[in-house]
Scaffold this motif. Sequence first.
Motif, PDB file in Angstrom:
ATOM      1  N   SER A  95       0.849  -1.195   0.000  1.00 11.44           N
ATOM      2  CA  SER A  95       0.000   0.000   0.000  1.00 11.44           C
ATOM      3  C   SER A  95       0.881   1.241   0.000  1.00 11.44           C
ATOM      4  CB  SER A  95      -0.896   0.006   1.237  1.00 11.44           C
ATOM      5  OG  SER A  95      -0.104   0.188   2.416  1.00 11.44           O
ATOM      6  N   PRO A  96       0.331   2.403  -0.425  1.00 12.05           N
ATOM      7  CA  PRO A  96       1.122   3.645  -0.390  1.00 12.05           C
ATOM      8  C   PRO A  96       1.653   3.950   1.006  1.00 12.05           C
ATOM      9  CG  PRO A  96      -0.852   3.971  -1.708  1.00 12.05           C
ATOM     10  CD  PRO A  96      -0.986   2.611  -1.080  1.00 12.05           C
ATOM     11  N   ALA A  97       0.834   3.753   2.031  1.00  8.06           N
ATOM     12  CA  ALA A  97       1.286   4.021   3.398  1.00  8.06           C
ATOM     13  C   ALA A  97       2.381   3.038   3.804  1.00  8.06           C
ATOM     14  CB  ALA A  97       0.114   3.914   4.381  1.00  8.06           C
ATOM     15  N   GLY A  98       2.225   1.781   3.386  1.00 13.37           N
ATOM     16  CA  GLY A  98       3.232   0.765   3.693  1.00 13.37           C
ATOM     17  C   GLY A  98       4.555   1.067   3.026  1.00 13.37           C
ATOM     18  N   LEU A  99       4.495   1.524   1.787  1.00 13.29           N
ATOM     19  CA  LEU A  99       5.719   1.856   1.054  1.00 13.29           C
ATOM     20  C   LEU A  99       6.398   3.072   1.653  1.00 13.29           C
ATOM     21  CD1 LEU A  99       7.590   1.228  -1.282  1.00 13.29           C
ATOM     22  CD2 LEU A  99       6.115   2.582  -2.776  1.00 13.29           C
ATOM     23  N   ARG A 100       5.599   4.100   2.057  1.00 12.61           N
ATOM     24  CA  ARG A 100       6.180   5.285   2.704  1.00 12.61           C
ATOM     25  C   ARG A 100       6.923   4.877   3.976  1.00 12.61           C
ATOM     26  NH1 ARG A 100       1.289   7.835   1.291  1.00 12.61           N
ATOM     27  NH2 ARG A 100       0.421   7.467   3.366  1.00 12.61           N
ATOM     28  N   ALA A 101       6.279   4.031   4.784  1.00  9.01           N
ATOM     29  CA  ALA A 101       6.897   3.602   6.046  1.00  9.01           C
ATOM     30  C   ALA A 101       8.178   2.820   5.773  1.00  9.01           C
ATOM     31  CB  ALA A 101       5.913   2.739   6.839  1.00  9.01           C
ATOM     32  N   ALA A 102       8.168   1.985   4.744  1.00  6.25           N
ATOM     33  CA  ALA A 102       9.349   1.170   4.428  1.00  6.25           C
ATOM     34  C   ALA A 102      10.512   2.042   3.978  1.00  6.25           C
ATOM     35  CB  ALA A 102       9.003   0.146   3.347  1.00  6.25           C
TER      36      ALA A 102
END
Length: 636
Positions: A95-102
């Motif tokens: 997800s976009p939020a998951g990718l940002r966090a990663a």
Amino acid sequence: MASLNSDEWRAICDKFTNAQFLHEVESRKDPNNDPFRSKYKARELLRDIYSLLKKFDAGEGEEDAGAESGEQRPTEPPPDGQREHLFTRGFSGDSPAGLRAARLAAVEYYLGVNHVDTEELSAGDEHLMNCMKLLERCSASTENVSLFIHVRNQLGILWAGRDDTEMSQRFLEMAEFIYQHYMKEDGRPPTDMTEYFTTEEKLLTHQEKIKRFEFAYTHTMYYLAQVYKNLGETERAATYCHSTLQRQLKLNQFNPMEWALNAATLSQYYITKGQYMEGRHCLSAATVVSALAGEIPSEAAAQESETESERREQLTQKRAEIARCWIKYCLNLLQDAKKLLEDNIGELDTDRQEELKRARRQEEEEEKGRKSALLFGSEDTFDSIASLEEKVRCLIPLDFPEAREVFLVGQTYVKQAKEYFQMDGYVTDHVEILQDHSALFRNLAFFEEDVERCCKMHKRRIDMLEPICNGLNSQYYLLLRRQMMFEVAETYNEMMDLKLTLATRQADTQSLDSHTIKKFNRLCSSSAKYFQMFLESLCSPEGKFPEHLQEEVLRPALVARFRVARLQSQLICPLPSDQIANLNKSLESYKYVAEYCEAHPEAVSAVETELELSKEMVCLLPLKINRLKARMTANN
């Protein structure tokens, strides 16, 4: 919410590439007076990337995971807890939020590694834990599982360096679980951390992704091996070390000499457990893989180039160390065979020998079954390792031909080890190799039925040990010299017993010829001389023998006294007066052993057999002395 355009994203990717280059390549060229110059520059670029990501990609309501947030440090669930939640919690990894966090977590990870490398451990720990907090928002998936494992590996190393083995264990075991669960449930080539900051045309191939992911898990296995070793779980440590070495060969990610030394070291664990098939396999692999490091530069080349000189030194030394591991393999194999085959008086038990020979076939079948899980090797090395194994037995030798086969292999490696560990410069190592060579002869002699040949083997031991023993400086090598004095004394004693056995097969001691008596007495006196030298080495500078023997010399000192007593009573003397004098000396030595143990009860357990015999001789010798005196009086 602001977003990045393609030019801005490419600029971030370029910064990351430059940071990686500075950290991994340029830092090797940094001067000694500014050793972290390039890594500091890389750190500034990583901080820039982090700021840009926060500026453009911060989602609504998202909190900064930086150190200033004051959030509680996350902790791993206990080993027996429910770990599967890592794969179901929070944002999906794609997800976009998951990718940002990663992405933010990856920058924190690289900042953490950077600080650890510049010896700023607290700051490094802080950044790595920030990485963990960011990842807590996401479920582990193809997009981030590599980062999940890498950060735990680094934290495991960090806490091991702080001597907190249990904390290190928790992080590393979680990394292991994540890898195993992911491979079982998903198994697709995961995103590599570098790909968070890579333009589409530079993304890694599936093959390269898998290779890097597997290498990260190999590191997990390696660090867990160290953790289990430090926790005293040696069997588990050996299993993880073995698996690490297998994976390194399979993935072709290893330094040949480093790998070979690790395999040789692992062999010593297997040897002490009596697992000679495993020990042989490790040593054969070590020998083959060490050859991949190339030829040893010639002396001429070493003199012309400092680099070649260092390379010659390293290759020669490490191959000599592997040779020493081979020596220990052969020596332990012979020693275990001797223990298995000797009777209660230390001689070959022929009934036991035949029984073990009958059981040999079953043992060979069991060996084949164990070997499949053991194998090292790649296409380049497998056949060479197997070929070398065929030249060295791993089953316990049961007779002289089999024992001699093991002995000859050991002797070959003795010669190789001595070429590097010479007396000039490596006194302790050289002497230890000689002691092992002597022990190879001693254990081979156990299998030899011909007494004359047995004597010759012990004579070889004397010839190699005695000159070195007498030449060692007691001021610097007292412990080594004591060891050698004792062994030389025991070797002369064994030769004396063998010569007496040989002579008495043909006649009793009263009718021995003068040549045989002279040889017997010379061996007897030589043995007593070295036992006495050992005892004198325990004296104070004023020549006074200690009233209380330290634990490390208690048994050797009392055994030496006991042996001296026995030797003094065995000298063959034509004159009764000389015989009485020798028996009186013998009696005094027997009395010392008995009286010391009476005064120091804690010594009894160290010399139970010798004490019992000493007490008997204290009672019997006066009777023998009186009989001799009475005979002398009657003859006068």
